[in-house]
Design a protein around this motif. Structure first.
Motif, PDB file in Angstrom:
ATOM      1  N   ILE A 214       0.852  -1.186   0.000  1.00  0.00           N
ATOM      2  CA  ILE A 214       0.000   0.000   0.000  1.00  0.00           C
ATOM      3  C   ILE A 214       0.891   1.241   0.000  1.00  0.00           C
ATOM      4  O   ILE A 214       1.896   1.287   0.682  1.00  0.00           O
ATOM      5  N   GLU A 256       5.604 -10.878   6.533  1.00  0.00           N
ATOM      6  CA  GLU A 256       5.291  -9.531   7.002  1.00  0.00           C
ATOM      7  C   GLU A 256       4.539  -8.755   5.912  1.00  0.00           C
ATOM      8  O   GLU A 256       3.546  -8.087   6.185  1.00  0.00           O
ATOM      9  N   GLN A 259       0.933  -9.792   5.711  1.00  0.00           N
ATOM     10  CA  GLN A 259       0.133  -9.215   6.799  1.00  0.00           C
ATOM     11  C   GLN A 259      -0.107  -7.728   6.586  1.00  0.00           C
ATOM     12  O   GLN A 259      -1.216  -7.240   6.755  1.00  0.00           O
ATOM     13  N   ARG A 260       0.946  -7.026   6.203  1.00  0.00           N
ATOM     14  CA  ARG A 260       0.793  -5.575   6.029  1.00  0.00           C
ATOM     15  C   ARG A 260      -0.219  -5.247   4.924  1.00  0.00           C
ATOM     16  O   ARG A 260      -0.924  -4.245   5.006  1.00  0.00           O
ATOM     17  N   LYS A 262      -2.889  -6.474   4.406  1.00  0.00           N
ATOM     18  CA  LYS A 262      -4.292  -6.582   4.881  1.00  0.00           C
ATOM     19  C   LYS A 262      -4.652  -5.496   5.886  1.00  0.00           C
ATOM     20  O   LYS A 262      -5.736  -5.507   6.464  1.00  0.00           O
ATOM     21  N   GLN A 263      -3.728  -4.564   6.103  1.00  0.00           N
ATOM     22  CA  GLN A 263      -3.921  -3.546   7.127  1.00  0.00           C
ATOM     23  C   GLN A 263      -5.271  -2.851   7.049  1.00  0.00           C
ATOM     24  O   GLN A 263      -5.902  -2.570   8.053  1.00  0.00           O
ATOM     25  N   TYR A 264      -5.718  -2.545   5.830  1.00  0.00           N
ATOM     26  CA  TYR A 264      -6.937  -1.740   5.703  1.00  0.00           C
ATOM     27  C   TYR A 264      -8.106  -2.544   5.143  1.00  0.00           C
ATOM     28  O   TYR A 264      -9.059  -1.983   4.611  1.00  0.00           O
TER      29      TYR A 264
END
Ligand SMILES: Cc1cc2nc3c(=O)[nH]c(=O)nc-3n(C[C@H](O)[C@H](O)[C@H](O)COP(=O)(O)OP(=O)(O)OC[C@H]3O[C@@H](n4cnc5c(N)ncnc54)[C@H](O)[C@@H]3O)c2cc1C
Ligand SMILES: Cc1cc2nc3c(=O)[nH]c(=O)nc-3n(C[C@H](O)[C@H](O)[C@H](O)COP(=O)(O)OP(=O)(O)OC[C@H]3O[C@@H](n4cnc5c(N)ncnc54)[C@H](O)[C@@H]3O)c2cc1C
Ligand code: SF4
Ligand code: SF4
Ligand code: FES
Lengths: 285, 463
Positions: A214, A256, A259-260, A262-264
C-alpha cells in the motif's frame, strides 16, 4: 488533468487505459509505476506502467477492479480526464547482462510482467514467460505475451485453458530439466511470488520479485510502503516506492508483507460495498 | 497605565468540545482584545523583539498601528518582511523567538507581548477585509523554477514574481502547500488559509505544476534545458525516521508522516473519505516535537486513548509551548524518561504493545542538553494497538541522487552559501528544511526570501 485517449476491456474485471501524460511517457521505463487519483476526492493508488509511447505522449495502464478506487477509475470513459497522474516512480527493472530470463506472471500481475518481458525481448534476451490465471475467462494479453516470448506457457487453476495448475509447476519442471536462467522474475500476488522464490531456491538462480505494498505519496515521504529485507539474519527496512518495487526475492520477508497488505481490509470492503451501492443507484451526481 | 502581567487569553474551543472535531482550536483575538494586547507594548527604543524574529518584522511599528486601530497599515508593515503572517502568527514558536526577547519578559519578568497573536489577528483581518485586487506585475522575461510548494518555495516564488520574474513551482503531490497541507493539522492551521495564500500567488501569475517529481518526472538539468535560468530547491525534509527496533513492520505501526498525510492531505477523518485511517483504541506516539503533538492530538480526535512516549522530561519537550498545553488539556498522557526498545505483535501481525526502558538524564552532550541514559533492568510494556513514530525527518535523496555536482552533508542536507542560498551548482539555490533538516516555517520562509534576493540580483545583473 490527464485525458484518457483509449479504454479497452481486457476481461470482466481487467481494464486497459491509454492516458495522455507526456512528461511521464518521456521518462518511463519497464518496472516503474505511476500514482493516480481518478477524481478530486479519490484515494491515491499505484499502477504499473504497462506501456508507453513517447511520440503520442501516452502511458498505458492495466488495472483490475478490486475495490472502490479501481471501481471509480473504471467509471471514467474514453475522453474523460484522470484528475492526478504522477510518475514515473520507482526504479526500473534491472535488465543488464541478462541473456536468458524466465518471467512468471500471475493474474493481473501479468499486466506488470508484460512490459518487462517486452523489454527483455527487445534487448535480445531469450524470454520464457509463464503466465497463470484462475480460469479461461480471466486470461489477458495472450497475444502480447506470445510476441514478447521465445516460449510461452499458459496455466489456469482449473485447467479450462492451457495447462492445469499453478505457475510453479512448469517452472519447477524447467529448472529440474536443467534449463539455466540468468534470472527469474516473479510478478503477481504475494503468495505466488513467495512460492516462486521457494521453487527457485534449490537451483541457486537469482529471483527478482515486484512488490506491491500500500502506498500514498510514492516518493519516500510516508513510509507506508515499507517492507523488510533479511540479509544474513539482519533486518533492513526498505521503502518499495523508492528502493523498489523490484527486490531480491530471497531477501524479502513475505510473511510480514502479506500481513501488512491486509492492514486496511475492513475499510476496503466497506468502501467497495458503498461504491457498488452508489453505482447501483445510478451514480452519485 | 498599570502593567498587565499576563498576555490576553486567546479565545479557544473548550477541550471537551474540540477533541470531537478537527476545527481550529484557537479562535483568534477580536479587534478589542488585539488592541488591548497591543496596549501592553512599551514601544521600546532598542526594539529587542525584532532580534528574536528570524525575518526581522518591524514588530513595535506594526503594534503601534494596531493600537491606533490601523490594521491595514499594520499588515503593510508585516508584509515587508513576511509573506505568510496568517501562518506564522499561528505556528511560530513565539516563546522561543520574538516573545522571548520582549522587554516585558526579559526585564519585567511578566509575559512578553502576545506578538504572534496580534500578528495573526492582523493577517486574518486583512484576509477577511482586503478588497484590493491583485495585479500581476510586468514581466521581465526571466524564468525561474522552484521545486517544492512548502513555505520556503511559496515565499521565494511570491517575491520573485512580484519583481516581474516568471516563476513556475513544481510540486510532487497533488496539492500545493508542503507540510502546511500534509503535516500540520486543520485544527492548528486551517487549510483554507494556506489555499488563500496559494490563490494569491496564482493571481500574481505564479504557475504551479503539481504531480511533478523532480528527480523522476524531470531533472534539474532538464529544467535548465527548458529555459529556466535559476532554480530554487525547497523540497523540504520529508523522509521519515524509524527507530530500527524489532516490530516496526507490524500492522498498527505508522510514521507520523503517514498518519498525518492520511488525515490532512487525504481528509481520512471525514466520514465519506476514500482514504482509510485506522481508529485504534490505544495509541502510543513516540517523540516530543510538534509532529508528535500533532499526531497525538489527531489520534485523540479519532477517538483514541493517547500516550506520548518521550525519552527526556517535560522541560526538554521541543514542541511549541501552546501545543503542549493544549495536548495536556485534551487529556493526552505523557510518559517521560521512557524509550521504546521493541514493538510487540500478536500472531496476525497486529501491534499489541510497546516494550520500553526507563531513562535518566546524565551529563550534558555537545548541544548542552542532558543526555538520556538507560536505567538497567527497567523494562516494562505499555499495551497499545498502534504506535506512531514521530522521531523527525531528513531531506529526501531523490534530487541529490539525480543532480550531478550538488553537494550535500552526510545526512543529506543541501550545502549552500549562507548569504545567498547558492548551492555547489551554478544558478541552483536551496533553502528551508532541504538545507537545515526539519526546522520551522519562519526559517524556511526566511530562506526563500534570501534566495529570491540573490536570484534576482544574479539574473538582473546578467543583462
Ligand atoms: C507498485 C505497484 C504497482 C501496481 N500495479 C498494478 C497494476 O498494474 N494493475 C493493478 O491492477 N494493480 C496494481 N497494483 C495494485 C493496485 O494499486 C491496487 O489494486 C489498488 O490500489 C486497489 O485499490 P482499490 O481501492 O480499488 O481496492 P481496495 O479495496 O482498496 O484494495 C484491494 C487491495 O489492493 C491493495 N491496495 C489498496 N490500496 C492500495 C494503495 N493505496 N496502494 C497499493 N495497494 C493498495 C490492498 O492490498 C488491498 O488488499 C499495484 C500496486 C503497487 C504498489
Ligand atoms: C507535523 C508537523 C508539524 C509542524 N509544526 C510546526 C510548527 O508548529 N511551527 C513551525 O514553525 N514549524 C512546524 N513544522 C516544521 C515546518 O512545517 C517545516 O519546517 C516547513 O514546512 C519547511 O518548509 P519547506 O518549504 O522547507 O518544506 P516543506 O513544507 O516540507 O515543503 C516541501 C515541498 O516540496 C515537495 N517536494 C519534495 N521533494 C520534491 C521533488 N523531488 N519534486 C517536487 N516536489 C518535491 C514536497 O511534496 C513538499 O510539498 C512542523 C512540521 C511537521 C511535519
Ligand atoms: S514571524 Fe514569528 S517570530 Fe516573527 S514576529 Fe511573527 S510570530 Fe514572531
Ligand atoms: S520588546 Fe516587547 S514591549 Fe518592547 S517593543 Fe518589542 S514587543 Fe513591545
Ligand atoms: S509510498 Fe510513501 S514512502 Fe513509499
Amino acid at each position: 488533468m490527464y485525458k484518457i485517449l483509449n479504454k479497452k476491456v481486457l476481461n470482466n474485471t481487467v481494464i486497459e487505459m491509454e492516458v495522455f501524460a507526456p512528461l511521464v511517457a518521456e521518462k518511463a521505463k519497464p518496472g516503474q509505476f505511476i500514482i493516480l487519483r481518478s477524481h478530486e476526492d479519490s484515494e491515491r493508488i499505484p499502477l504499473t506502467i504497462a506501456g508507453y509511447d513517447i511520440d503520442k505522449g501516452t502511458i498505458k495502464i492495466i488495472f483490475q477492479i478490486v475495490g472502490a478506487s479501481t471501481l471509480r477509475l473504471n467509471e471514467l470513459k474514453e475522453g474523460d480526464n484522470i484528475h492526478d497522474f504522477v510518475g514515473p516512480l520507482g526504479l526500473p527493472t534491472h535488465t543488464e547482462g541478462i541473456k536468458k530470463v524466465c518471467v512468471v506472471g500471475g493474474g493481473v500481475g501479468c499486466a506488470i510482467a508484460l512490459p518487462i518481458a517486452e523489454e527483455f525481448h527487445t534487448l535480445g534476451a531469450n524470454v520464457t514467460s509463464i503466465v497463470g490465471f484462475r480460469n479461461k475467462e480471466l486470461v489477458i494479453l495472450e497475444d502480447e505475451f506470445k510476441n514478447a516470448s521465445d516460449t510461452l506457457i499458459m496455466m489456469t487453476d482449473d485447467g479450462s485453458y492451457g495447462e492445469k495448475g499453478n505457475v510453479t509447476i512448469p517452472l519447477k519442471n524447467l529448472l529440474e530439466s536443467g534449463v539455466k536462467y540468468d534470472m527469474v522474475i516473479a510478478i503477481g500476488p504475494l503468495v505466488m511470488m513467495k512460492y516462486v522464490v521457494e521453487t527457485v531456491r534449490p537451483f541457486n538462480i537469482p529471483v527478482t520479485v515486484s512488490m506491491n505494498p500500500i502506498m500514498i505519496d510514492g516518493t519516500g515521504m510516508c513510509g507506508c510502503c515499507r517492507l523488510s529485507l533479511i540479509k544474513e539474519n539482519k533486518r533492513e527496512m526498505k521503502f518499495a516506492c523508492v528502493d523498489g518495487p523490484d527486490f531480491n526475492g530471497y531477501e524479502v520477508d513475505f510473511d510480514e508483507a502479506i500481513q501488512r497488505s491486509k492492514q486496511y481490509s475492513d475499510f476496503e470492503r466497506k468502501a467497495y460495498d458503498k461504491e457498488c451501492n452508489l453505482l447501483a443507484k445510478g451514480g452519485k451526481n | 497605565m498599570a502593567l498587565i502581567p499576563k498576555k490576553h487569553e486567546m479565545p479557544i474551543q473548550g477541550p471537551l468540545e474540540r477533541t470531537t472535531n478537527f476545527c481550529e482550536v484557537a479562535l483568534g483575538y477580536t479587534k478589542e482584545i488585539a488592541v488591548a494586547e497591543a496596549e501592553r507594548c512599551l514601544n521600546c527604543k532598542n526594539r529587542p523583539c525584532i532580534e528574536g524574529c528570524p525575518v526581522h518584522i518591524a514588530i513595535p511599528d506594526f503594534i503601534q498601528e494596531v493600537k491606533k486601530g490601523n490594521f491595514n497599515e499594520a499588515y503593510a508593515i508585516i508584509s515587508k518582511s513576511s509573506s505568510l503572517p496568517a501562518v506564522c502568527g499561528r505556528v511560530c514558536p513565539q516563546e522561543k523567538q520574538c516573545e522571548a526577547m520582549c522587554t516585558l519578559h526579559t526585564k519585567l519578568k511578566v509575559d512578553g507581548v502576545g506578538i504572534g497573536r496580534i500578528e495573526r489577528f492582523v493577517a486574518d483581518y486583512h484576509n477577511e477585509n482586503s478588497t484590493n485586487s491583485i495585479v500581476p506585475p510586468k514581466s521581465n522575461s526571466h524564468k525561474v523554477a522552484i521545486i517544492g510548494s512548502g513555505p520556503s518555495g511559496l515565499t521565494c516564488a511570491g517575491d520573485l514574481q512580484k519583481q516581474g520574474f516568471s516563476v513556475t513551482i513544481f510540486e510532487a503531490l497533488h496539492t500545493p502547500g508542503g507540510v502546511l497541507v500534509y503535516g500540520i493539522p486543520e485544527f492548528r492551521l486551517p487549510k483554507s488559509i494556506v489555499k488563500k495564500e496559494i490563490d494569491n500567488l496564482k493571481a500574481l501569475g505564479v504557475e504551479i505544476k503539481t504531480n511533478v517529481v523532480i528527480g523522476k518526472t524531470l531533472t534539474i538539468d532538464e529544467l535548465f534545458n527548458m529555459g529556466y535560468e535559476a532554480i530554487y530547491i525547497a523540497s523540504g525534509a520529508g523522509l521519515p525516521k524509524f527507530m530500527d527496533i524489532p516490530g516496526e513492520g507490524l500492522k498498527g505501526v505508522f510514521s507520523a508522516n503517514e498518519f498525518l498525510t492520511r488525515i490532512n492531505l487525504m481528509k481520512a477523518y471525514e466520514d465519506n473519505s476514500y482514504t482509510p485511517i485506522i481508529k485504534s483504541k490505544k495509541v502510543a506516539v513516540v517523540g516530543g516535537g510538534n509532529v508528535a503533538m500533532d499526531a497525538a492530538r489527531s489520534a485523540k480526535r479519532l477517538g483514541s486513548d493517547v500516550t506520548i512516549i518521550y525519552r527526556r522530561t517535560f522541560d526538554e519537550l521541543p514542541a511549541r509551548h501552546e501545543e503542549i498545553e493544549h495536548a495536556l488539556e485534551e487529556g493526552i498522557k505523557f510518559n517521560f524518561l521512557t524509550n521504546p526498545i521493541e514493538i510487540i505483535g500478536d500472531e496476525n501481525g497486529n501491534c499489541i504493545g510497546i516494550k520500553c526502558v526507563k531513562m535518566e538524564l546524565g551529563s550534558p552532550d555537545e548541544s548542552g542538553r542532558k543526555r538520556p541514559v538507560v536505567i538497567e533492568n527497567s523494562e516494562f510494556t505499555i499495551d497499545t494497538d498502534a504506535v506512531i513514530m514521530s522521531l523527525g525527518t531528513s531531506p529526501n535523496p531523490l534530487i541529490k541522487n539525480t543532480t550531478e555536482g550538488l553537494s550535500t552533508t552526510k545526512w543529506g542536507g543541501i550545502m549552500i552559501d549562507e548569504d545567498t542560498g547558492l548551492s555547489s551548482r551554478e544558478n541552483v539555490y536551496a533553502g528551508g528544511d532541504a538545507v537545515t533538516g526539519a526546522a520551522t516555517v519562519i526559517l524556511a520562509m526566511g530562506a526563500g526570501k534570501k534566495a529570491s534576493q540573490a536570484i534576482s540580483k544574479k539574473l538582473l545583473n546578467k543583462e
